[in-house]
Design an enzyme around this catalytic site. Structure first.
Site, PDB file in Angstrom:
ATOM      1  N   SER A 214       0.928  -1.122   0.035  1.00  7.12           N
ATOM      2  CA  SER A 214       0.082   0.130   0.106  1.00  7.12           C
ATOM      3  C   SER A 214       0.646   1.110   0.064  1.00  7.12           C
ATOM      4  O   SER A 214       1.807   1.125   0.379  1.00  7.12           O
ATOM      5  CB  SER A 214      -0.769   0.156   1.380  1.00  7.12           C
ATOM      6  OG  SER A 214      -1.507   1.211   1.473  1.00  7.12           O
TER       7      SER A 214
ATOM      8  N   TYR B  88      -2.276  -0.388  10.719  1.00  9.28           N
ATOM      9  CA  TYR B  88      -2.029  -0.612   8.936  1.00  9.28           C
ATOM     10  C   TYR B  88      -1.048  -0.059   8.479  1.00  9.28           C
ATOM     11  O   TYR B  88      -0.030  -1.066   8.046  1.00  9.28           O
ATOM     12  CB  TYR B  88      -3.380  -0.074   8.482  1.00  9.28           C
ATOM     13  CG  TYR B  88      -3.573  -0.517   6.913  1.00  9.28           C
ATOM     14  CD1 TYR B  88      -3.617  -1.850   6.395  1.00  9.28           C
ATOM     15  CD2 TYR B  88      -3.083   0.463   6.141  1.00  9.28           C
ATOM     16  CE1 TYR B  88      -3.950  -2.141   5.036  1.00  9.28           C
ATOM     17  CE2 TYR B  88      -3.288   0.219   4.783  1.00  9.28           C
ATOM     18  CZ  TYR B  88      -3.553  -1.062   4.177  1.00  9.28           C
ATOM     19  OH  TYR B  88      -3.545  -1.562   2.841  1.00  9.28           O
TER      20      TYR B  88
END
EC number: 1.-.-.-
Length: 280
Positions: A139, A152
């Site tokens: 990501s 995250y």
């Protein structure tokens, strides 16, 4: 079997689902899901694209050791493996002070240790075939931090480091590793995971007013997010190339510009932009 063999984890939704169906054009795909009986969306999309015969859906929970061991035994029948796409992931959110330690552990179990364990399990079957590839779905959060998403963000930073080491270690065997780093895309990881795993500050929390502003920003960003098929197409492109020349492949609206800014300007400039956008 004439087709090359690909494994895609987390294939019941999002990037994994779309990538599994796209890859089935050129590969026989072992598509994993924690609950294969609920992977109806994958079955329907595969049927719509006439690739059902090229997809085998099987059970795999990347956080469960016995599940991974069983998966490894089943996969051995398909060796050699030509492609591993580590896509399974989830997202925990919240301000660091508010997030329970257990949420940090669970986040790393899926996004980091799950990837490591699956990779270690499959590697013996990948090494049998020179020219094999490993694609880890990371990501933009693996390259830059963001408030209220620390579990995250930190897990994706860890995945980046693991993948960098993995690529170098496997070069002598002709195996290439790549990281795909999507920005904001319309997938269930944000709508489902964060709604279930967000540590929302209490009304009297010092972070409550900031949480509202950040949530508003994230929701607005989500409305402008891209089509996840773009990411699936990139996975297919890398999987079918003769060589993956680079390690990192950022993708998404404004992502390359953001990374260019980060590389050219000092941290203080980036911090000022975030502060103005999120807290003013």
């Amino acid at each position: 079997m004439n087709k090359k063999i690909a494994i895609v984890t987390g294939a019941s939704s999002g990037f994994g689902l779309l990538a599994a169906v796209k890859l089935a054009r050129s590969f026989f795909v072992i598509a994993t899901s924690r609950q294969p009986e609920k992977a109806e969306q994958l079955r329907e999309l595969a049927a719509a694209h006439n690739v059902s015969d090229s997809i085998h859906i099987t059970a795999l929970d990347v956080t469960d050791e016995q599940s991974i061991v069983s998966f490894g035994k089943a996969v051995s029948a398909y060796a050699p493996i030509d492609l591993l796409v580590n896509n399974a992931g989830t997202a925990y959110g919240g301000f660091i002070e508010d997030v329970p330690m257990e949420h940090f552990r669970q986040q790393f179990e899926t996004n980091v240790f799950g990837v490591i364990h699956v990779t270690k399990t499959v590697l013996p079957y990948i090494r049998k075939h020179g020219g094999a590839k490993i694609i880890n779905v990371s990501s933009i959060s693996g390259l830059t931090g963001f408030p209220a998403l620390s579990p995250y963000v930190s897990s994706k930073h860890a995945l980046e480091g693991f993948s960098e080491s993995l690529r170098i270690e496997l070069l002598p065997f002709g195996i290439e590793t790549a990281l795909i780093e999507p920005g904001s895309y319309k997938t269930s990881i944000w709508s489902t995971s964060l709604s279930n795993f967000m540590s929302v500050p209490a009304d009297d929390s010092a972070y409550h007013q900031y949480y509202k502003k950040i949530l508003s920003y994230v929701q607005k960003n989500g409305e402008e997010s891209g089509d996840p098929q773009e990411v699936a197409d990139l996975i297919y492109q890398l999987a079918t190339k003769q060589h993956i020349k680079n390690l990192r492949y950022p993708i998404g609206k404004g992502i390359k510009l953001t990374l260019l800014f980060r590389s050219l300007f000092p941290w203080s400039a980036w911090e000022s932009i975030l502060k103005k956008k999120l807290f003013s």
